[in-house]
Motif scaffolding. Structure first.
Motif, PDB file in Angstrom:
ATOM      1  N   ASP A 162       0.622  -1.233   0.025  1.00 37.10           N
ATOM      2  CA  ASP A 162       0.107  -0.140   0.047  1.00 37.10           C
ATOM      3  C   ASP A 162       0.917   1.129  -0.127  1.00 37.10           C
ATOM      4  O   ASP A 162       0.303   2.204  -0.214  1.00 37.10           O
ATOM      5  CB  ASP A 162      -1.056   0.005   1.212  1.00 37.10           C
ATOM      6  N   ALA A 188      -0.727  -5.831   4.569  1.00 35.10           N
ATOM      7  CA  ALA A 188      -1.846  -5.974   5.970  1.00 35.10           C
ATOM      8  C   ALA A 188      -2.677  -4.826   6.062  1.00 35.10           C
ATOM      9  O   ALA A 188      -3.790  -5.146   6.853  1.00 35.10           O
ATOM     10  CB  ALA A 188      -0.748  -6.151   6.933  1.00 35.10           C
ATOM     11  N   GLY A 213      10.194  -5.287  11.818  1.00 34.17           N
ATOM     12  CA  GLY A 213       9.375  -4.159  11.188  1.00 34.17           C
ATOM     13  C   GLY A 213       8.861  -4.316   9.706  1.00 34.17           C
ATOM     14  O   GLY A 213       8.454  -3.601   9.345  1.00 34.17           O
ATOM     15  N   LYS A 216       5.759  -8.997   9.904  1.00 34.81           N
ATOM     16  CA  LYS A 216       5.505 -10.330   9.977  1.00 34.81           C
ATOM     17  C   LYS A 216       4.420 -10.583  11.011  1.00 34.81           C
ATOM     18  O   LYS A 216       3.466 -11.332  10.750  1.00 34.81           O
ATOM     19  CB  LYS A 216       6.835 -10.922  10.456  1.00 34.81           C
ATOM     20  N   THR A 218       2.124  -8.490  11.946  1.00 31.73           N
ATOM     21  CA  THR A 218       0.812  -7.703  11.516  1.00 31.73           C
ATOM     22  C   THR A 218       0.233  -8.831  10.490  1.00 31.73           C
ATOM     23  O   THR A 218      -1.145  -9.152  10.570  1.00 31.73           O
ATOM     24  CB  THR A 218       1.062  -6.613  10.809  1.00 31.73           C
TER      25      THR A 218
HETATM   26  N1  LIG Z   1       1.903   0.717   5.543  1.00 31.94           N
HETATM   27  C1  LIG Z   1       1.981  -0.729   6.084  1.00 31.94           C
HETATM   28  N2  LIG Z   1       2.345  -0.878   7.296  1.00 31.94           N
HETATM   29  C2  LIG Z   1       2.405  -2.041   7.838  1.00 31.94           C
HETATM   30  C3  LIG Z   1       1.973  -3.245   6.958  1.00 31.94           C
HETATM   31  N3  LIG Z   1       2.407  -4.419   7.820  1.00 31.94           N
HETATM   32  C4  LIG Z   1       2.747  -3.907   8.846  1.00 31.94           C
HETATM   33  N4  LIG Z   1       2.785  -2.616   8.993  1.00 31.94           N
HETATM   34  C5  LIG Z   1       3.325  -1.697  10.197  1.00 31.94           C
HETATM   35  O1  LIG Z   1       4.787  -2.008  10.028  1.00 31.94           O
HETATM   36  C6  LIG Z   1       5.050  -1.771  11.385  1.00 31.94           C
HETATM   37  C7  LIG Z   1       5.690  -3.251  11.965  1.00 31.94           C
HETATM   38  O2  LIG Z   1       4.878  -4.371  11.764  1.00 31.94           O
HETATM   39  P1  LIG Z   1       5.274  -5.542  12.524  1.00 31.94           P
HETATM   40  O3  LIG Z   1       4.187  -6.601  12.324  1.00 31.94           O
HETATM   41  O4  LIG Z   1       5.480  -5.262  14.294  1.00 31.94           O
HETATM   42  O5  LIG Z   1       6.591  -6.180  11.840  1.00 31.94           O
HETATM   43  P2  LIG Z   1       7.484  -7.227  12.485  1.00 31.94           P
HETATM   44  O6  LIG Z   1       8.640  -6.497  13.105  1.00 31.94           O
HETATM   45  O7  LIG Z   1       8.080  -8.034  11.197  1.00 31.94           O
HETATM   46  O8  LIG Z   1       6.691  -8.229  13.245  1.00 31.94           O
HETATM   47  C8  LIG Z   1       3.735  -1.636  12.430  1.00 31.94           C
HETATM   48  O9  LIG Z   1       3.878  -0.419  12.541  1.00 31.94           O
HETATM   49  C9  LIG Z   1       2.754  -2.132  11.375  1.00 31.94           C
HETATM   50  O10 LIG Z   1       1.674  -1.606  11.629  1.00 31.94           O
HETATM   51  C10 LIG Z   1       1.620  -2.917   5.763  1.00 31.94           C
HETATM   52  O11 LIG Z   1       1.017  -4.025   4.881  1.00 31.94           O
HETATM   53  N5  LIG Z   1       1.348  -1.631   5.332  1.00 31.94           N
END
Ligand SMILES: Nc1nc2c(ncn2[C@@H]2O[C@H](COP(=O)(O)OP(=O)(O)O)[C@@H](O)[C@H]2O)c(=O)[nH]1
Ligand SMILES: [Mg+2]
Ligand SMILES: [Zn+2]
Length: 345
Positions: A162, A188, A213, A216, A218
């Protein structure tokens, strides 16, 4: 009469209440190790989770006890108490492994030892975001090499779609699709590709990998509530990792299948690839490689190199050769530092 209903095996149930039961007749079942702590294992069997000890004689085998059975191993276990919570049993046999992931761990007595982290995985699912943070291509190339090396499928998930226009850097990702890897575009936020993500994980044992970040947690929460919370972070850095004891765990998915969490698997570390074998893990090099003047051409400075020729012709993108050469240097340095040795797989 043996009645098998759903995932429940009534033959085993009957055998359990038989009065003529001897030790060798004890019903045995098969399951997958999803967690292993000192002395105990959690075994998933159908919809049940058993807690099992390991039969003492198993520990005497050639394998070091810590890698006797790892998550993903299929085991045969006998029932100890089916009515306890959780039901309990004893692991009698570790069934042959289809594949495994291992890393080098420091031995207390000095030197390094192979530490098996996980067995029988179906695929490695690498998650990157197209922006915030931007993709590190070397990570993907390394991962795919290791997937080839370990004989598992490599799946690439590109999240946060997105945040960029739909056609952003498509050719680059399309290249991996053309090589035969599954590439999934997700967001997501908008829901793009979330069903594909769910589908690719269903009924398979997957190792999820990706830098912090990228989304994953989400994405996992999008396919199953709270799943992202249960599955801990796995960082995407490659390298030897910290030489601490790590615990890998498999999480059952509602769709069937398991997802692995391992603080120990910080990116695949293809430590036991011989530098000369590396080129064979780049399927796009194969055609040009046939034309190399030297049979042992590393596609570096050698004259008459068919791979470099294909790069010049635009058949292979320059960044693929660069990714290969960077990994080659890494493997050579490591070979020098640690000494190369093959594993028993
Ligand atoms: N714009 C956007 N933000 C996302 C997306 N997926 C996750 N985020 C954001 O990216 C940040 C990190 O996500 P997180 O799931 O904690 O990442 P992880 O460290 O890989 O588990 C959070 O602020 C989420 O809200 C997405 O598809 N689009
Ligand atoms: Mg997370
Ligand atoms: Zn060459």
């Amino acid at each position: 009469v043996w009645i098998v209903s759903g995932k429940r095996d009534f033959k085993a149930l009957e055998a359990n209440i038989s009065t003529q039961e001897t030790n060798s007749d004890k019903p045995s079942r098969e399951g997958i190790v999803i967690r292993s702590t000192s002395g105990h294992m959690q075994i998933s069997e159908g919809t049940n989770i058993w807690i099992c000890q390991i039969r003492g004689r198993l520990k005497k085998g050639p394998r070091e006890s810590q890698t006797l059975a790892v998550v993903g191993d299929r085991v045969r276990f006998s029932v100890q108490d089916e009515t306890s919570t959780p039901p309990s049993g004893v692991v009698e046999e570790v069934l042959p492994r289809r594949n495994k992931i291992s890393r080098l761990a420091a031995r207390r007595s000095g030197g390094n030892v192979e530490q098996v982290l996980m067995a029988n995985l179906d695929q490695v699912v690498a998650v990157q975001s197209v922006q915030d943070p931007t993709p590190q291509s070397s990570f993907v190339d390394r991962l795919l090499v290791a997937a080839e090396r370990f004989g598992v499928s490599g799946v690439l998930v590109l999240n946060k779609w997105d945040l960029v226009p739909f056609d952003h850097n498509r050719e680059r990702w399309q290249y991996y699709t053309d090589l035969g890897y599954r590439v999934i575009f997700t967001s997501a936020v908008s829901g793009l590709g979330v069903e594909d993500f769910r589908e690719v994980l269903a009924d398979r044992i997957s190792l999820l990998i990706g830098a912090s970040g990228v989304g994953k947690s989400t994405l996992l929460n999008a396919i199953e509530p709270e799943l992202g919370l249960r599955v801990n972070e796995v960082t995407g850095k490659t390298g030897l990792g910290r030489h601490t004891t790590t615990r890998t765990e498999l999480f059952p998915l509602a769709t069937g299948g398991f997802i692995a969490d391992s603080p120990g698997i910080r990116g695949f570390d293809p430590w036991d690839i011989d530098p000369l074998d590396l080129r064979d893990y780049f399927p796009d090099f194969a055609e040009g490689q046939l034309e190399c003047r030297y049979r042992t051409c590393l596609h570096r400075h050698e004259p008459g190199c068919g791979v470099k020729l294909n790069v010049a012709k635009g058949k292979i993108p320059g960044w693929r050769l660069e990714a290969y050469l960077a990994l080659l240097v890494d493997l050579e340095e490591r070979k020098e530092k640690l000494g190369f040795r093959k594993t028993d797989s």
